[in-house]
Design an enzyme around this catalytic site. Structure first.
Site, short mmCIF file in Angstrom:
data_model
loop_
_atom_site.label_atom_id
_atom_site.label_comp_id
_atom_site.label_asym_id
_atom_site.label_seq_id
_atom_site.Cartn_x
_atom_site.Cartn_y
_atom_site.Cartn_z
N TYR A 22 6.78 4.01 4.12
CA TYR A 22 5.90 2.72 4.51
C TYR A 22 5.14 1.75 2.78
CZ TYR A 22 1.84 4.98 1.69
OH TYR A 22 0.97 5.24 0.30
N GLU A 59 5.90 -1.96 3.63
CA GLU A 59 4.79 -3.26 3.35
C GLU A 59 5.48 -4.61 1.89
OE1 GLU A 59 0.63 -0.63 3.60
OE2 GLU A 59 2.19 -0.14 1.66
N CYS A 100 -3.27 0.35 -3.80
CA CYS A 100 -3.74 -0.05 -2.65
C CYS A 100 -4.96 -1.51 -2.54
CB CYS A 100 -4.47 1.37 -1.13
SG CYS A 100 -4.79 2.72 -2.38
N GLU A 141 -8.50 -6.49 23.17
CA GLU A 141 -8.99 -6.13 25.02
C GLU A 141 -7.85 -5.18 25.73
OE1 GLU A 141 -9.01 -9.48 27.79
OE2 GLU A 141 -8.36 -10.55 25.86
N GLY A 162 -5.78 15.37 -20.46
CA GLY A 162 -6.31 17.26 -20.84
C GLY A 162 -4.83 17.95 -20.44
N CYS A 183 -4.98 4.12 -6.25
CA CYS A 183 -5.41 3.07 -4.89
C CYS A 183 -6.05 2.12 -6.06
CB CYS A 183 -6.80 3.52 -4.77
SG CYS A 183 -7.26 3.12 -3.26
N GLY A 228 9.70 7.12 -2.64
CA GLY A 228 8.90 8.86 -2.59
C GLY A 228 7.89 8.64 -4.25
N HIS A 254 -13.11 -10.78 25.40
CA HIS A 254 -12.24 -11.53 26.11
C HIS A 254 -12.55 -12.60 25.05
CE1 HIS A 254 -9.05 -13.34 28.51
NE2 HIS A 254 -9.72 -14.24 28.79
N LYS A 272 -2.12 -3.75 -4.24
CA LYS A 272 -1.13 -4.32 -3.12
C LYS A 272 -2.25 -5.33 -2.21
CE LYS A 272 -0.83 -1.58 0.50
NZ LYS A 272 -1.12 -0.13 0.81
#
Length: 450
Positions: A177, A181, A47, A439, A114, A42, A261, A434, A50
């Protein structure tokens, strides 16, 4: 029996770090090893960088929209190297924060690989062997590319963050995704983007209407999206990478990104040798408390291939520590997870799709598609989609789906209501703010006919 550590964690990503810190805060003696960089997929190559690229890519449209609001904009050029250099500095800063937080919590950190050698034993790359009352596997996943002739010439989502130059022509292979993206990112930065997906429609697993809406908006923005098409072979030539497609055509690109993937990162960890069970995809099999077939060994995050999202890995890490070190058995809750996809426009979603809901419920659909005030005034042809899936007898919200600006921000708040069991009447009873796009979520009065 005395051990070197109460807990030893293999993997310094979001799940492993949170588990280590939470256990240490409960008084456990904790060690953690990471062979690459602290922060995991990440922070280092997922993430965070990105989303920075999403921000960068959005300014091309923002500049156009500004002109629609009366601004005169000067010449616009994107400096790829300047952005990448600044991005790298930010990732370095965040990695240092992760390391510093671990150390301040009392966790001993090891910057090496490890391997599990027994139910209570881990061998480090240096040759040192450490013992632990509990071992936590949090090694995440890795980008997978299929065995296609010429595949050695492509990059994955790992390498795209470190390209020396911005490609002028790019092929993105995949329909999930990550692929979608990056198609939006590179297109927004000015690269000519083509995307191949072998299936009938991108974003498998999402609501069908959302999938179609996103595909249409991506094409409007200039992305050459082709479904039902795949790569047969790749050949490197002086002018670029030549791709032979399944329809017999040939095309040429400067760079090819495979986003086809990810797989659990369990190879060579010694897990099966000590009795930990892996599924067909290599994922660690765990129970609801993240415990493996070996009682002293647990696993959290993408390596378990349950729900592969950073906040889920963090929550699983906390649940593990609560269970093992705070005497508070806590299963990770994988129900009704709000999710954002940073396509352009972005997606926010929670709960069931229309297709899933109608298999087991008598449902009503509330839907609104519209051009937001901002885009209408800027004369941009981009439409939002908002959709509520409602159980007809109880009026409970089964799913909510948003496509458009700030969809991720909106779905976080909608997610709270849906998680609490909100009904359509609860939405109707809430006063609209609004003028906002959000809304629409509380002003859809009539279900879609049929």
């Amino acid at each position: 029996m005395s051990f070197d550590y109460d807990l030893f964690v293999i993997g310094g990503g979001s799940g492993g770090v949170r588990a280590a810190r939470w256990a240490a805060m409960a008084g456990a003696k904790v060690g953690l090893c990471e062979e690459f960089r602290y922060g995991g997929t990440c922070v280092i190559r997922g993430c965070v960088p990105k989303k920075l690229m999403v921000f960068a890519s959005s300014f091309s449209e923002a500049a156009e929209d500004a002109e629609g609001f009366g601004w005169t904009m000067s010449a616009r050029n994107f400096d790829w190297k300047a952005f990448i250099d600044k991005k790298d500095r930010e990732i370095d800063r965040l990695e240092a924060v992760y390391s510093r937080n671990l150390e301040s919590s009392g966790v001993s950190i090891f910057r090496e690989r490890g391997v599990v050698k027994g139910p209570n034993s881990v061998e480090l790359a240096s040759g040192e062997t450490v013992s632990a009352g509990h071992i936590l596997i949090a090694t995440g996943g890795y980008a997978f590319a299929p065995d296609v002739p010429g595949i050695e010439h492509v990059i994955t989502s790992n390498e795209i963050f470190h390209l020396d130059e911005q490609p002028k022509r790019m092929l993105i292979v995949g329909g999930g995704y990550i692929a979608c993206e990056f198609a939006g990112i590179m297109n927004g930065l000015g690269t000519e983007v083509t995307q191949f997906y072998r299936g009938a429609q991108i974003l498998r697993g999402f609501d069908d209407e959302v999938r179609g809406h996103i595909a249409e908006e991506m094409r409007k923005k200039g992305i050459n999206l082709h479904v039902g098409r795949d790569v047969v072979s790749i050949e490197k030539k002086e002018a670029g990478l030549v791709v032979k497609c399944t329809d017999g055509t040939f095309s040429e690109y400067d760079q090819i990104l495979y986003a086809t993937g990810r797989k659990p990162n369990t190879s060579g960890l010694g897990l099966e040798d000590v009795g930990v069970k892996l599924d067909r995809n290599g994922a660690v099999e765990v129970d609801k408390f993240s415990q493996t077939a070996v009682p002293s060994i647990y696993a959290v995050g993408d390596v378990t291939d349950r729900v592969n999202l950073t906040p889920v890995a963090i929550r699983e890490g906390m649940a593990f520590a609560e269970t093992v070190f705070r005497d508070n058995p806590t299963p990770a809750d994988h129900e009704l997870i709000p999710t954002a996809v940073f396509t352009q426009p972005e997606i926010g979603t929670i709960g069931l799709t229309q297709e899933e809901a109608r298999e087991s419920h008598d449902i009503e659909i509330y839907r609104s598609t519209f051009r937001p005030m901002f885009h209408a005034f800027a004369d941009r042809d981009q439409r939002m989609l908002m959709k509520l899936i409602v159980d007809k007898p109880t009026q409970k919200i089964l799913g909510a789906h948003i496509v458009g600006p700030a969809a991720g921000e909106m779905i976080q708040m909608v997610g709270i209501a849906v998680k609490m069991g909100a009904t359509k009447q609860d939405f109707d009873n809430t006063m609209a703010v609004h003028p906002t796009a959000a809304e629409e979520l509380v002003t859809m009065r009539e279900p879609v006919p049929g």
